[in-house]
Design a protein around this motif. Structure first.
Motif, PDB file in Angstrom:
ATOM      1  N   ALA A  14     -27.400 -33.626  22.499  1.00 50.14           N
ATOM      2  CA  ALA A  14     -26.435 -34.147  23.768  1.00 50.14           C
ATOM      3  C   ALA A  14     -25.123 -34.838  23.160  1.00 50.14           C
ATOM      4  CB  ALA A  14     -27.187 -35.395  24.400  1.00 50.14           C
ATOM      5  N   PRO A  15     -24.013 -34.396  24.125  1.00 50.76           N
ATOM      6  CA  PRO A  15     -22.813 -34.993  23.677  1.00 50.76           C
ATOM      7  C   PRO A  15     -22.689 -36.582  23.101  1.00 50.76           C
ATOM      8  CG  PRO A  15     -22.395 -33.662  25.479  1.00 50.76           C
ATOM      9  CD  PRO A  15     -23.975 -33.747  25.239  1.00 50.76           C
ATOM     10  N   ALA A  16     -21.950 -36.773  22.155  1.00 45.75           N
ATOM     11  CA  ALA A  16     -21.848 -38.220  21.579  1.00 45.75           C
ATOM     12  C   ALA A  16     -20.478 -38.463  22.596  1.00 45.75           C
ATOM     13  CB  ALA A  16     -21.511 -38.272  20.248  1.00 45.75           C
ATOM     14  N   LEU A  17     -20.122 -40.039  22.477  1.00 43.33           N
ATOM     15  CA  LEU A  17     -19.080 -40.487  23.367  1.00 43.33           C
ATOM     16  C   LEU A  17     -17.880 -39.643  23.094  1.00 43.33           C
ATOM     17  CD1 LEU A  17     -19.814 -44.246  22.784  1.00 43.33           C
ATOM     18  CD2 LEU A  17     -20.173 -42.765  24.773  1.00 43.33           C
ATOM     19  N   ASP A  18     -17.516 -39.024  21.861  1.00 42.40           N
ATOM     20  CA  ASP A  18     -16.440 -38.410  21.697  1.00 42.40           C
ATOM     21  C   ASP A  18     -16.392 -36.863  22.141  1.00 42.40           C
ATOM     22  OD1 ASP A  18     -17.976 -37.460  19.506  1.00 42.40           O
ATOM     23  OD2 ASP A  18     -16.678 -37.638  18.036  1.00 42.40           O
ATOM     24  N   GLY A  19     -17.666 -36.516  22.564  1.00 40.87           N
ATOM     25  CA  GLY A  19     -17.971 -34.994  22.906  1.00 40.87           C
ATOM     26  C   GLY A  19     -18.323 -34.394  21.945  1.00 40.87           C
ATOM     27  N   SER A  20     -18.599 -34.713  20.706  1.00 37.23           N
ATOM     28  CA  SER A  20     -19.046 -33.996  19.758  1.00 37.23           C
ATOM     29  C   SER A  20     -20.659 -33.768  19.972  1.00 37.23           C
ATOM     30  CB  SER A  20     -18.665 -34.270  18.192  1.00 37.23           C
ATOM     31  OG  SER A  20     -19.518 -35.654  18.194  1.00 37.23           O
ATOM     32  N   ARG A  21     -21.309 -32.735  19.504  1.00 38.44           N
ATOM     33  CA  ARG A  21     -22.889 -32.464  19.472  1.00 38.44           C
ATOM     34  C   ARG A  21     -23.107 -32.352  17.923  1.00 38.44           C
ATOM     35  NH1 ARG A  21     -23.507 -28.898  24.866  1.00 38.44           N
ATOM     36  NH2 ARG A  21     -25.743 -29.774  24.542  1.00 38.44           N
ATOM     37  N   GLU A  54     -26.092 -18.547  22.473  1.00 36.28           N
ATOM     38  CA  GLU A  54     -26.268 -19.003  23.907  1.00 36.28           C
ATOM     39  C   GLU A  54     -27.483 -18.527  24.530  1.00 36.28           C
ATOM     40  OE1 GLU A  54     -22.322 -18.764  25.945  1.00 36.28           O
ATOM     41  OE2 GLU A  54     -21.744 -17.772  24.343  1.00 36.28           O
ATOM     42  N   GLU A  55     -28.229 -17.631  24.018  1.00 38.78           N
ATOM     43  CA  GLU A  55     -29.279 -16.833  24.697  1.00 38.78           C
ATOM     44  C   GLU A  55     -30.366 -17.028  23.871  1.00 38.78           C
ATOM     45  OE1 GLU A  55     -27.982 -13.120  25.054  1.00 38.78           O
ATOM     46  OE2 GLU A  55     -26.209 -13.494  26.061  1.00 38.78           O
ATOM     47  N   SER A  56     -30.472 -17.567  22.623  1.00 40.06           N
ATOM     48  CA  SER A  56     -31.878 -17.580  21.894  1.00 40.06           C
ATOM     49  C   SER A  56     -32.688 -18.559  22.331  1.00 40.06           C
ATOM     50  CB  SER A  56     -31.510 -17.572  20.467  1.00 40.06           C
ATOM     51  OG  SER A  56     -32.679 -17.673  19.661  1.00 40.06           O
ATOM     52  N   ASP A  57     -33.944 -18.442  22.330  1.00 40.18           N
ATOM     53  CA  ASP A  57     -35.162 -19.429  22.490  1.00 40.18           C
ATOM     54  C   ASP A  57     -35.404 -20.385  21.288  1.00 40.18           C
ATOM     55  OD1 ASP A  57     -35.580 -17.980  24.908  1.00 40.18           O
ATOM     56  OD2 ASP A  57     -37.415 -17.066  24.297  1.00 40.18           O
ATOM     57  N   LEU A  58     -34.546 -19.946  20.218  1.00 45.45           N
ATOM     58  CA  LEU A  58     -34.485 -20.767  18.840  1.00 45.45           C
ATOM     59  C   LEU A  58     -33.685 -22.009  19.215  1.00 45.45           C
ATOM     60  CD1 LEU A  58     -34.816 -17.865  16.260  1.00 45.45           C
ATOM     61  CD2 LEU A  58     -36.673 -19.086  17.290  1.00 45.45           C
ATOM     62  N   GLN A  62     -29.803 -29.687  24.410  1.00 44.87           N
ATOM     63  CA  GLN A  62     -30.034 -31.331  24.946  1.00 44.87           C
ATOM     64  C   GLN A  62     -28.849 -31.556  25.558  1.00 44.87           C
ATOM     65  OE1 GLN A  62     -31.891 -33.641  21.693  1.00 44.87           O
ATOM     66  NE2 GLN A  62     -33.809 -32.306  21.953  1.00 44.87           N
ATOM     67  N   GLY A  63     -28.972 -32.207  26.817  1.00 50.14           N
ATOM     68  CA  GLY A  63     -27.810 -32.819  27.618  1.00 50.14           C
ATOM     69  C   GLY A  63     -26.896 -31.857  28.059  1.00 50.14           C
ATOM     70  N   GLY A  64     -27.112 -30.694  28.309  1.00 44.79           N
ATOM     71  CA  GLY A  64     -26.429 -29.863  28.832  1.00 44.79           C
ATOM     72  C   GLY A  64     -26.133 -28.404  27.932  1.00 44.79           C
ATOM     73  N   GLY A  65     -25.748 -27.473  28.529  1.00 42.92           N
ATOM     74  CA  GLY A  65     -25.927 -25.941  27.787  1.00 42.92           C
ATOM     75  C   GLY A  65     -24.697 -25.837  26.846  1.00 42.92           C
ATOM     76  N   PRO A  66     -24.506 -24.438  26.550  1.00 46.42           N
ATOM     77  CA  PRO A  66     -23.548 -24.108  25.701  1.00 46.42           C
ATOM     78  C   PRO A  66     -22.088 -24.294  26.213  1.00 46.42           C
ATOM     79  CG  PRO A  66     -25.124 -22.331  26.022  1.00 46.42           C
ATOM     80  CD  PRO A  66     -25.705 -23.475  26.887  1.00 46.42           C
TER      81      PRO A  66
END
Length: 78
Positions: A14-21, A54-58, A62-66
């Motif tokens: 999930a993104p941190a406060l600065d938006g980085s993941r 963007e499509e792999s099940d691997l 968390q906390g949002g998609g691509p």
């Protein structure tokens, strides 16, 4: 039975406060991403570039998609 070595478990956290993941493989941090292109590059550097980010099940998002990168539009200097 699946062989975990053949199927890495990549997590884009999930993104941190600065938006980085944070991007991890199992318990190992591979890098910090600020954009989808960063995730692709991090996986390339880890020899995991055969994964369709963007499509792999691997890849577990968390906390949002691509497409979820909060903070990207907030980088405007005022």
């Amino acid at each position: 039975m699946d062989n975990p070595a053949k199927h890495p478990h990549i997590v884009v956290h999930a993104p941190a406060l600065d938006g980085s993941r944070r991007v991890t493989e199992d318990d190992v941090t591979l890098g910090l991403a600020s954009h989808l292109d960063d995730v692709v590059e991090i996986l390339r550097l880890a020899d995991l570039d055969r994964i369709e980010v963007e499509e792999s099940d691997l890849v577990e998002w968390q906390g949002g998609g691509p497409e979820d990168w909060p903070g990207l539009s907030e980088h405007e200097d005022g």
